[in-house]
Scaffold this active site. Structure first.
Site, PDB file in Angstrom:
ATOM      1  N   ASP A   7      -7.940  -5.085   0.013  1.00  0.00           N
ATOM      2  CA  ASP A   7      -8.450  -5.694  -1.216  1.00  0.00           C
ATOM      3  C   ASP A   7      -8.124  -7.169  -1.321  1.00  0.00           C
ATOM      4  O   ASP A   7      -8.768  -7.897  -2.076  1.00  0.00           O
ATOM      5  CB  ASP A   7      -7.885  -4.960  -2.439  1.00  0.00           C
ATOM      6  N   HIS A  54       0.862  -1.196   0.000  1.00  0.00           N
ATOM      7  CA  HIS A  54       0.000   0.000   0.000  1.00  0.00           C
ATOM      8  C   HIS A  54       0.886   1.230   0.000  1.00  0.00           C
ATOM      9  O   HIS A  54       1.932   1.234   0.640  1.00  0.00           O
ATOM     10  CB  HIS A  54      -0.911   0.003   1.247  1.00  0.00           C
TER      11      HIS A  54
END
Ligand code: ACO
Length: 433
Positions: A366, A308
């Protein structure tokens, strides 16, 4: 923002050094106020906004190094486990948790704005049947601006509040109908007796032919997914909503612009990519080869759902989503699902691997959300649509905050020009063959 010191910038141009104020918020990285630079003939250069704060906001705080996400000061884990999406939407919009009566009133307002104008049906019918549901979402949400001309008065607080309610209320109906239109089933109208997530699942899966019961465990899981995606400070889509709204544009158009930004695979499309990757891996025995590929510098392949930009520690949303994933698959008796097994083995191996440890690459939200959504019977083409549905709460809160900020101005970035210098027009006859 509190101004507590200055930094001195010596441009070495024969002019005296410039004093730039350093400002601190309540938490997080201080900012240098560079606005005075323009008067001295300089702009700052920061494509991708990696070191630029575009606004001051009191809605969401992220500390990526520590893995923290707070909405109005409340940690996301507490909200995900103890609150519900309606309450979180209220919190984002109004700044405080509601009292019992405020919550009832808010839910009542949202529930009673769920219907779409009957003529919106003809807007849907203008799309190709095979249109991606995100294309339909963007088109229909933008089209709502033509149904609510009163929403143009964006500097009237009550008008803004009604628009925010309408958007939070109607986006689930648009999302469910985008799916129904795609698969050729009749539109199912919102049910005022149902809670927000339950109502959405009903509009998505029910048909007029027989009663459809939404399992409470699934509605609760979806509500939690909505909470986890409700806001994430100044990401690409939220910044898009703010920039579009900074000109005073109608909120339906601004949110449609945010949806367009979210649609990109670098933003809202990652969970779809995770499922595709799990399908391609096909068998647990292929995982070591996949990990090898992800580590190979010469190979562009990346492990989808890992890493991320902001979180260099475990994404706090991913922790909650991981638990939700286990709960949902357990409730649906899907713990033996082959893709889930591949995902769990991939997670186990990657978390022990030196490459992923050294680069602080943890599973992100996700990685798990695609598996949960698939288990809820939601097709992958709808994943970004659900993200947009949940993020609408954050978008309207950020849009509202921007318009009430006394420092609000139209957003207008500057540039470094790299094109030709001045030259004279050459008539066609003199331009050669
Ligand atoms: N698999 C393998 N290696 C990776 C991965 C990955 N998923 N992610 C990053 N790396 C490596 C890079 O190759 C790079 O290595 P290097 O230092 O040797 O060059 C290093 O880790 C840093 O990567 P960057 O791309 O510089 O990190 P950045 O912060 O720009 O990217 C991103 C973050 C885009 C999320 C990235 O980790 C990625 O592509 N992940 C996969 C896609 C994904 O899951 N996206 C969803 C994000 S969550 C969300 O949007 C809600």
């Amino acid at each position: 923002m509190k101004e507590n010191r200055t930094v001195t910038l010596d441009l070495k141009n024969g002019q005296p050094p410039i004093e730039l104020p350093v400002m601190s918020g309540t938490l997080g990285t201080p900012v240098i106020d560079v606005r005075a630079l323009a008067q001295h003939g300089y702009f700052t250069f920061d494509p991708g906004f990696t070191a630029t704060a575009s606004c001051a906001s009191s809605i969401t705080y992220i500390d990526g190094e520590a893995g923290l996400l707070y909405h109005r000061g409340y940690p996301i884990e507490q909200l995900a486990y103890e609150s519900d999406f309606m309450e979180v939407s209220y919190l984002l919009l109004y700044g405080e948790l509601p009292t019992a009566q405020q919550k009832v009133d808010f839910e009542q307002a949202i529930t009673h704005h769920g219907m779409l104008h009957d003529q919106v049906v003809t807007v849907f019918r203008g799309f190709r049947r095979d249109a991606h549901p995100m294309a339909v979402m963007i088109g229909v949400t933008g089209a709502l601006s033509s149904f609510y001309p009163d929403a143009h008065d964006v500097f009237d607080p009550r008008s803004r509040e009604i628009s925010a309610h309408r958007l939070i209320a109607k986006v689930p109906s648009i999302a469910a109908w985008a799916y129904k239109y795609n698969i050729g089933e009749p539109f199912i109208y919102p049910q005022n007796r149902m809670a927000y997530a339950e109502n959405f699942l009903h509009m998505l899966h029910a048909t007029p032919c027989e009663p459809y019961e939404v399992k409470p465990v699934l509605a609760r899981a979806l509500d939690r997914i909505f909470i986890l995606h409700a806001d994430h400070e100044q990401n690409a889509s939220t910044s898009t909503v703010r920039l579009a709204g900074s000109s005073g544009a109608t909120p339906f158009a601004c949110v449609a612009a945010g949806m367009a930004s979210l649609w990109g695979p670098l933003h809202g499309g990652a969970n779809e990519a995770v499922l595709k990757m799990l399908e391609e891996i096909d068998d647990v025995k292929n995982i070591p080869a996949v990990i090898q590929r992800a580590k190979d510098k010469a190979d562009r392949f990346r492990l989808m759902g890992f890493g991320h930009r902001i979180y260099k520690n475990f994404d706090p949303r991913a922790k909650v989503m991981r638990e939700t994933c286990h709960e949902v698959l357990d409730a649906l008796d899907l713990m033996d699902d082959p893709q889930f097994k591949i995902a769990m083995e991939l997670e186990r191996i990657a978390l022990q691997d030196d490459y992923f440890i050294a680069k602080k690459l943890y599973p992100n939200v996700d990685f798990y959300s695609g598996i949960v959504l698939r288990a809820l019977g939601i097709p992958s083409s709808m994943f970004t649509v659900l993200f947009a549905l949940a993020r609408t709460a954050g978008w309207v809160a950020q849009w509202n905050e921007m318009l009430t900020d006394p420092a609000h101005r139209i957003g207008r970035p500057r540039q470094q020009y790299t094109g030709p210098t001045r030259r004279d027009y050459v008539p066609m006859t003199k331009r050669g063959a």
